[in-house]
Structures are given as C-alpha cells and as structure tokens.
Design a protein around this motif. Structure first.
Motif, PDB file in Angstrom:
ATOM      1  N   LEU A  25       0.828  -1.209   0.000  1.00 12.29           N
ATOM      2  CA  LEU A  25       0.000   0.000   0.000  1.00 12.29           C
ATOM      3  C   LEU A  25       0.860   1.256   0.000  1.00 12.29           C
ATOM      4  O   LEU A  25       0.558   2.230  -0.703  1.00 12.29           O
ATOM      5  N   SER A  26       1.917   1.252   0.786  1.00 14.99           N
ATOM      6  CA  SER A  26       2.794   2.424   0.870  1.00 14.99           C
ATOM      7  C   SER A  26       3.477   2.688  -0.473  1.00 14.99           C
ATOM      8  O   SER A  26       3.542   3.834  -0.941  1.00 14.99           O
ATOM      9  N   VAL A  27       3.972   1.621  -1.106  1.00 13.89           N
ATOM     10  CA  VAL A  27       4.652   1.768  -2.397  1.00 13.89           C
ATOM     11  C   VAL A  27       3.675   2.248  -3.462  1.00 13.89           C
ATOM     12  O   VAL A  27       3.977   3.171  -4.239  1.00 13.89           O
ATOM     13  N   LEU A  28       2.495   1.622  -3.501  1.00 16.91           N
ATOM     14  CA  LEU A  28       1.494   2.000  -4.505  1.00 16.91           C
ATOM     15  C   LEU A  28       1.055   3.449  -4.332  1.00 16.91           C
ATOM     16  O   LEU A  28       0.880   4.178  -5.318  1.00 16.91           O
ATOM     17  N   SER A  29       0.855   3.862  -3.090  1.00 25.99           N
ATOM     18  CA  SER A  29       0.399   5.232  -2.853  1.00 25.99           C
ATOM     19  C   SER A  29       1.478   6.242  -3.254  1.00 25.99           C
ATOM     20  O   SER A  29       1.168   7.291  -3.837  1.00 25.99           O
ATOM     21  N   ILE A  33       1.126   8.960  -6.183  1.00 23.60           N
ATOM     22  CA  ILE A  33       1.300  10.397  -5.961  1.00 23.60           C
ATOM     23  C   ILE A  33       2.239  10.984  -7.010  1.00 23.60           C
ATOM     24  O   ILE A  33       1.981  12.055  -7.587  1.00 23.60           O
ATOM     25  N   VAL A  34       3.340  10.281  -7.271  1.00 20.84           N
ATOM     26  CA  VAL A  34       4.295  10.757  -8.287  1.00 20.84           C
ATOM     27  C   VAL A  34       3.636  10.806  -9.659  1.00 20.84           C
ATOM     28  O   VAL A  34       3.777  11.786 -10.417  1.00 20.84           O
ATOM     29  N   TRP A  50      -7.909  14.078  -8.867  1.00 15.66           N
ATOM     30  CA  TRP A  50      -8.592  12.982  -8.151  1.00 15.66           C
ATOM     31  C   TRP A  50      -7.620  11.874  -7.762  1.00 15.66           C
ATOM     32  O   TRP A  50      -7.702  11.305  -6.670  1.00 15.66           O
ATOM     33  N   LEU A  51      -6.718  11.562  -8.704  1.00 16.51           N
ATOM     34  CA  LEU A  51      -5.742  10.508  -8.421  1.00 16.51           C
ATOM     35  C   LEU A  51      -4.818  10.915  -7.287  1.00 16.51           C
ATOM     36  O   LEU A  51      -4.491  10.104  -6.405  1.00 16.51           O
ATOM     37  N   LEU A  58      -4.758   7.054   0.555  1.00 16.93           N
ATOM     38  CA  LEU A  58      -4.258   5.691   0.686  1.00 16.93           C
ATOM     39  C   LEU A  58      -2.966   5.658   1.502  1.00 16.93           C
ATOM     40  O   LEU A  58      -2.759   4.746   2.321  1.00 16.93           O
ATOM     41  N   LEU A  59      -2.109   6.645   1.316  1.00 18.95           N
ATOM     42  CA  LEU A  59      -0.864   6.724   2.076  1.00 18.95           C
ATOM     43  C   LEU A  59      -1.152   6.941   3.565  1.00 18.95           C
ATOM     44  O   LEU A  59      -0.511   6.325   4.428  1.00 18.95           O
TER      45      LEU A  59
END
Length: 257
Positions: A25-29, A33-34, A50-51, A58-59
C-alpha cells in the motif's frame, strides 16, 4: 478474588501478512502520488487531481495501519482499551496485527525478585529486631494492575507509565516493596525473637517455616489488590547488619537497644 480480566476478542491478523500488505500500500500510494503529479504537469488536471487525492488518502491509511503491528515474547501481554474502555488482554506470543485505534500497554508476566534490605521492627515482646526479606512475585491479573491501583502516583517518572513496560513495572515494584514492608512488620509483631524458656513456642529465630508461610499469606493478601501473585516469600539471612546483637539462621537480627 473476582477478576474483570478477559482475553482480547477483536480482529487479529497475521503480522507478516499485514506487513507485506502495508508495504504494498505504501509503495502504490507513493507511486500514485508521483504519477498524479506528472498528470497535473501535463495539464490533465481533473484526472490528476482525483488521483492525487486518492493516493494521499491511501498513504494516510497505510501509515495508520503500520501502528497496528504488535510483537509479544513469552510471558508478555498487551492490555487494550477502546477509547478508554477496557477491551481485553492480548497475550498470544508472536507477530500480529490488530486495529490500530486500540490503545495498548505492554506488561510483563515474568517472575520478579525483591531482595529487601533489613528493616527495624518490634517483635512480640517489644524488642527491636532487624529483619530482611526475599520475595518472588509476578503479575497475574493485568486488569487490576492497570485499573485498580494508581500506577502514576507510585512511579518515579509518572510520564513513563503509559508509554513503556519498564515504567509500569517499576511502579508495581514500588507497590510491592511498600506492601511487603507493612506485612513484614505485622507478622514480626506476632512472634518473639527468641524464647529460651519455652522451646516449643514459634519464634522469629527458630520458627522460620511457620513464619515464612504466614508472611507469604499476608503479603499475598495485600498484593491481590494489584493483581500480583506471590510465588515465594521468606526471611533472608544477612552477613552484616550494623547495630545488631544476634544473628539467626532465618535472617533475623535483634538490634542493639
């Protein structure tokens, strides 16, 4: 004595599984964000906005979930509360994940030793006597230890009681020391130090087994309030005690008047 302690009944998940989930979850968030920032730079404002908001949320969720990971060694436990309400004691050994909104305090259930220095007490006949004490105890009821006695007032550093195991156990050690001294004075006052005229009478010097048994019962009664169990209590021998007249094998010394 009735206890209000019970086992934690909330959702418990494997800690290693939740560890990998949180990492994912941390990596995906962070990647999201990037990517959303790149989308905003490419003038795709609606989609990127929105993204970006979703990835930030999520982060934050993943950061909160990290707080739910707990690890317990043998003879350790965590007392859980849900916004001030006792929610049970978690004592399973291993690596787990529970709802991070539960407040937890870790306590030690291992046996502890108290080697008290000799104190001056008056025996049955009023003579001053120096007596040492060795006590082995352990925490049995976590609810009573945290909610029946005020650990904050017993601790040398009150702010540490709620944040670490060492602070709480030091506070309980102080409670054990005070109550043990009180019980020792009570028991010593029921027996004479020595009675050469009546050898059948139980004395502090010769009747150590009977005295130790009663001492253990008295200390156990006092410590039950804090959920503490007495494993063993006995008078301890001392090689040196300034101002003493006699040296008994049971650890008692008659002080010089």
């Amino acid at each position: 004595m009735e206890t209000k302690e019970f086992q934690f009944k909330g959702i418990v998940m494997n800690g290693f599984l939740m560890l990998f989930v949180n990492i994912a979850l941390s990596v995906l968030s962070i990647v999201g964000i990037v990517y959303s920032i790149i989308q905003l730079d490419e003038s795709n404002g609606a989609c990127g906005g929105w993204l970006l908001g979703g990835c930030i949320l999520l982060l934050l969720v993943s950061i909160i979930m990290w707080c739910g990971l707990i690890m317990l060694e043998p003879n350790e436990a965590k007392v859980t509360t849900w916004f001030g309400k006792y929610s049970g004691t978690f004592s399973r050994t291993g690596y787990f994940w529970i709802n991070p909104f539960y407040s937890t305090k870790k306590v030690s259930l291992r046996a502890r030793n108290l080697d008290a220095e000799p104190i001056k007490v008056n025996d049955k006949t009023g003579n001053p006597v120096m007596i040492g004490l060795v006590l082995v105890w352990k925490l049995k009821d976590t609810y009573k230890a945290l909610f029946e006695v005020d650990s904050q007032t017993m601790a040398a550093n009150p702010s540490s009681v709620g944040s670490d195991t060492k602070g709480l156990m030091k506070a309980l050690e102080q409670f054990v020391r005070v109550q043990s001294d009180a019980a020792l004075r009570q028991v010593a006052g029921q027996y004479a130090y020595d009675n050469e005229e009546n050898e059948s009478e139980i004395t502090l010097r010769d009747g150590s087994d009977d005295v130790n048994k009663e001492l253990e019962e008295r200390i156990d009664e006092r410590l039950a309030l804090a959920g503490i169990e007495v494993i063993e209590a006995h008078l301890s021998p001392r090689e040196d005690c300034r101002g003493s007249r006699f040296d008994g094998e049971d650890g008692t010394r008659q002080a010089e008047e």
